[in-house]
Design a protein around this motif. Structure first.
Motif, PDB file in Angstrom:
ATOM      1  N   LEU A 135       5.347 -10.353  -1.019  1.00 49.70           N
ATOM      2  CA  LEU A 135       3.945 -10.594  -1.346  1.00 49.70           C
ATOM      3  C   LEU A 135       3.114 -10.402  -0.083  1.00 49.70           C
ATOM      4  CD1 LEU A 135       4.523 -13.827  -3.428  1.00 49.70           C
ATOM      5  CD2 LEU A 135       4.014 -11.569  -4.327  1.00 49.70           C
ATOM      6  N   LEU A 136       2.218  -9.437  -0.142  1.00 43.94           N
ATOM      7  CA  LEU A 136       1.353  -9.186   1.002  1.00 43.94           C
ATOM      8  C   LEU A 136       0.258 -10.243   1.052  1.00 43.94           C
ATOM      9  CD1 LEU A 136       1.060  -5.314   0.724  1.00 43.94           C
ATOM     10  CD2 LEU A 136       2.667  -6.658   2.090  1.00 43.94           C
ATOM     11  N   LEU A 137      -0.107 -10.645   2.238  1.00 47.37           N
ATOM     12  CA  LEU A 137      -1.107 -11.705   2.401  1.00 47.37           C
ATOM     13  C   LEU A 137      -2.514 -11.153   2.579  1.00 47.37           C
ATOM     14  CD1 LEU A 137       0.947 -13.979   4.825  1.00 47.37           C
ATOM     15  CD2 LEU A 137       0.841 -14.044   2.326  1.00 47.37           C
ATOM     16  N   SER A 138      -2.646  -9.846   2.655  1.00 48.64           N
ATOM     17  CA  SER A 138      -3.946  -9.249   2.959  1.00 48.64           C
ATOM     18  C   SER A 138      -4.931  -9.309   1.796  1.00 48.64           C
ATOM     19  CB  SER A 138      -3.764  -7.795   3.395  1.00 48.64           C
ATOM     20  OG  SER A 138      -3.085  -7.073   2.382  1.00 48.64           O
ATOM     21  N   ASP A 139      -4.454  -9.459   0.566  1.00 40.45           N
ATOM     22  CA  ASP A 139      -5.343  -9.423  -0.597  1.00 40.45           C
ATOM     23  C   ASP A 139      -5.689 -10.792  -1.154  1.00 40.45           C
ATOM     24  OD1 ASP A 139      -5.242  -6.672  -0.432  1.00 40.45           O
ATOM     25  OD2 ASP A 139      -3.547  -6.531  -1.802  1.00 40.45           O
ATOM     26  N   VAL A 140      -5.419 -11.849  -0.414  1.00 41.30           N
ATOM     27  CA  VAL A 140      -5.698 -13.197  -0.898  1.00 41.30           C
ATOM     28  C   VAL A 140      -6.964 -13.703  -0.215  1.00 41.30           C
ATOM     29  CG1 VAL A 140      -4.805 -15.525  -1.174  1.00 41.30           C
ATOM     30  CG2 VAL A 140      -3.232 -13.588  -1.162  1.00 41.30           C
ATOM     31  N   TYR A 141      -7.890 -14.182  -1.025  1.00 42.61           N
ATOM     32  CA  TYR A 141      -9.158 -14.655  -0.492  1.00 42.61           C
ATOM     33  C   TYR A 141      -9.245 -16.170  -0.615  1.00 42.61           C
ATOM     34  CZ  TYR A 141     -10.013  -9.726  -0.857  1.00 42.61           C
ATOM     35  OH  TYR A 141      -9.896  -8.366  -0.730  1.00 42.61           O
ATOM     36  N   ASP A 142      -9.815 -16.785   0.398  1.00 38.92           N
ATOM     37  CA  ASP A 142      -9.883 -18.244   0.450  1.00 38.92           C
ATOM     38  C   ASP A 142     -10.923 -18.852  -0.476  1.00 38.92           C
ATOM     39  OD1 ASP A 142      -7.842 -18.573   2.371  1.00 38.92           O
ATOM     40  OD2 ASP A 142      -9.234 -17.923   3.921  1.00 38.92           O
ATOM     41  N   ARG A 195       2.613 -19.270  -7.185  1.00 38.57           N
ATOM     42  CA  ARG A 195       1.994 -18.801  -8.425  1.00 38.57           C
ATOM     43  C   ARG A 195       2.047 -17.284  -8.543  1.00 38.57           C
ATOM     44  NH1 ARG A 195      -3.144 -21.629  -7.502  1.00 38.57           N
ATOM     45  NH2 ARG A 195      -2.143 -23.380  -6.575  1.00 38.57           N
ATOM     46  N   ARG A 196       1.806 -16.584  -7.428  1.00 40.93           N
ATOM     47  CA  ARG A 196       1.855 -15.114  -7.465  1.00 40.93           C
ATOM     48  C   ARG A 196       3.270 -14.628  -7.758  1.00 40.93           C
ATOM     49  NH1 ARG A 196      -2.038 -11.778  -3.664  1.00 40.93           N
ATOM     50  NH2 ARG A 196      -3.967 -12.429  -4.619  1.00 40.93           N
ATOM     51  N   MET A 197       4.249 -15.247  -7.141  1.00 38.18           N
ATOM     52  CA  MET A 197       5.635 -14.851  -7.371  1.00 38.18           C
ATOM     53  C   MET A 197       6.018 -15.095  -8.826  1.00 38.18           C
ATOM     54  SD  MET A 197       8.954 -15.449  -7.787  1.00 38.18           S
ATOM     55  CE  MET A 197      10.065 -16.611  -7.157  1.00 38.18           C
ATOM     56  N   LEU A 198       5.626 -16.239  -9.365  1.00 38.83           N
ATOM     57  CA  LEU A 198       5.930 -16.538 -10.764  1.00 38.83           C
ATOM     58  C   LEU A 198       5.165 -15.614 -11.706  1.00 38.83           C
ATOM     59  CD1 LEU A 198       6.145 -20.433 -10.654  1.00 38.83           C
ATOM     60  CD2 LEU A 198       8.038 -18.782 -10.795  1.00 38.83           C
ATOM     61  N   ALA A 199       3.982 -15.153 -11.313  1.00 39.43           N
ATOM     62  CA  ALA A 199       3.237 -14.183 -12.118  1.00 39.43           C
ATOM     63  C   ALA A 199       3.993 -12.856 -12.173  1.00 39.43           C
ATOM     64  CB  ALA A 199       1.838 -13.973 -11.543  1.00 39.43           C
ATOM     65  N   VAL A 200       4.608 -12.462 -11.070  1.00 44.14           N
ATOM     66  CA  VAL A 200       5.446 -11.255 -11.073  1.00 44.14           C
ATOM     67  C   VAL A 200       6.633 -11.475 -12.014  1.00 44.14           C
ATOM     68  CG1 VAL A 200       6.972  -9.800  -9.675  1.00 44.14           C
ATOM     69  CG2 VAL A 200       4.732 -10.479  -8.787  1.00 44.14           C
ATOM     70  N   ARG A 201       7.248 -12.670 -11.964  1.00 43.66           N
ATOM     71  CA  ARG A 201       8.361 -12.983 -12.874  1.00 43.66           C
ATOM     72  C   ARG A 201       7.894 -12.897 -14.336  1.00 43.66           C
ATOM     73  NH1 ARG A 201      13.165 -13.030 -12.173  1.00 43.66           N
ATOM     74  NH2 ARG A 201      13.483 -14.641 -13.718  1.00 43.66           N
ATOM     75  N   LEU A 202       6.679 -13.357 -14.608  1.00 46.52           N
ATOM     76  CA  LEU A 202       6.134 -13.285 -15.961  1.00 46.52           C
ATOM     77  C   LEU A 202       6.011 -11.829 -16.405  1.00 46.52           C
ATOM     78  CD1 LEU A 202       4.837 -14.639 -18.447  1.00 46.52           C
ATOM     79  CD2 LEU A 202       2.646 -14.506 -17.231  1.00 46.52           C
ATOM     80  N   ALA A 203       5.511 -10.983 -15.531  1.00 41.44           N
ATOM     81  CA  ALA A 203       5.352  -9.572 -15.869  1.00 41.44           C
ATOM     82  C   ALA A 203       6.701  -8.889 -16.085  1.00 41.44           C
ATOM     83  CB  ALA A 203       4.574  -8.860 -14.763  1.00 41.44           C
ATOM     84  N   VAL A 204       7.701  -9.272 -15.304  1.00 44.08           N
ATOM     85  CA  VAL A 204       9.009  -8.619 -15.364  1.00 44.08           C
ATOM     86  C   VAL A 204       9.890  -9.193 -16.476  1.00 44.08           C
ATOM     87  CG1 VAL A 204      11.155  -8.240 -14.067  1.00 44.08           C
ATOM     88  CG2 VAL A 204       8.952  -7.954 -12.942  1.00 44.08           C
ATOM     89  N   THR A 205       9.892 -10.528 -16.619  1.00 41.50           N
ATOM     90  CA  THR A 205      10.836 -11.168 -17.542  1.00 41.50           C
ATOM     91  C   THR A 205      10.186 -11.808 -18.769  1.00 41.50           C
ATOM     92  OG1 THR A 205      10.723 -13.361 -16.503  1.00 41.50           O
ATOM     93  CG2 THR A 205      12.312 -11.767 -15.579  1.00 41.50           C
TER      94      THR A 205
END
Length: 132
Positions: A70-77, A100-110
């Motif tokens: 997960l790249l940190l450059s696209d997250v805004y505070d 949450r972002r990692m679990l969102a990827v899991r949602l998209a994949v699984t």
């Protein structure tokens, strides 16, 4: 670890994208806790760092095929609400968002917004062993 001493279901490591080395999270968090309050603050101190998050088993080991960078450059505070002072990485905004972002990827994949259970992991291992 969580407050009860067990491993969190989602583990994250930070990687120096220049050298490919893992950063010692405990050392960094202890030395620069303020850097973990916002992504802008973290990027300012560690501009060449990305994260790698994965589902972990009860021993903190990476579960098969669950990791994602997960790249940190696209997250805004601006999306964050101010929190009281944090004492652990797991309490930080950075961990909460990465999880949450990692679990969102899991949602998209699984199709599941969660890590696999230990039973599901055992079933996957058994099926994989039968196919060998």
């Amino acid at each position: 670890c969580d407050e009860s001493g067990t491993f969190l279901p989602v583990q994250c490591v930070f990687i120096n994208t220049t050298t490919g080395t893992h950063l010692d999270l405990m050392s960094i968090f202890s030395s620069f806790p303020e850097a973990f309050e916002t992504f802008a603050g973290f990027r300012k101190l560690f501009p060449t760092v990305s994260s790698y998050c994965f589902c972990s088993d009860s021993r903190g080991r990476e579960m098969h095929n669950t990791g994602v960078e997960l790249l940190l450059s696209d997250v805004y505070d601006s999306a964050f609400v101010a929190h009281p002072p944090i004492h652990t990485f797991a309490q930080s905004n950075i961990y909460q968002v990465l999880q949450r972002r990692m679990l969102a990827v899991r949602l998209a994949v699984t199709g599941h917004f969660r890590c696999p259970s230990s039973c599901e992991e055992e079933q996957r291992s058994a099926k994989e062993a039968l196919n060998v």
